[in-house]
Design a protein around this motif. Structure first.
Motif: not given
Length: 91
Positions: A2-12
């Protein structure tokens, strides 16, 4: 596996390099002066972009964002960029 990914938010934030003339900023500054805001010494115009992505780690997300900015969102010849990255809660 199982590959666990994380959600990210970027302000560019993309801005012109200091050595590049900014005619839009100059026009806004002139408009402000005409409106009576004589205390505004300089205006620089830029772009603000929000991106949400999934990655295995913040390091991977940072690497992807650097590539996205270099290849699409900013012109590295005349623009600088920076971004803030936050991990988003899963739920």
């Amino acid at each position: 596996m199982l590959v666990v990914t994380q959600k990210y938010q970027a302000q560019i934030y993309v801005t012109l390099r200091p050595s590049v003339l900014d005619p839009a900023g100059t026009a806004v500054q002139a408009g402000l002066k005409h409106m009576g805001y004589d205390n505004v010494n300089q205006v620089r115009i830029g772009k603000y972009i929000e991106v949400t992505l999934e990655a295995d780690s913040s390091e991977m997300a940072t690497q992807q964002l650097d590539q996205i900015c270099d290849q699409l969102l900013a012109n590295p010849v005349i623009e600088n960029y920076r971004f803030d990255l936050q991990e988003q809660p899963t739920g």
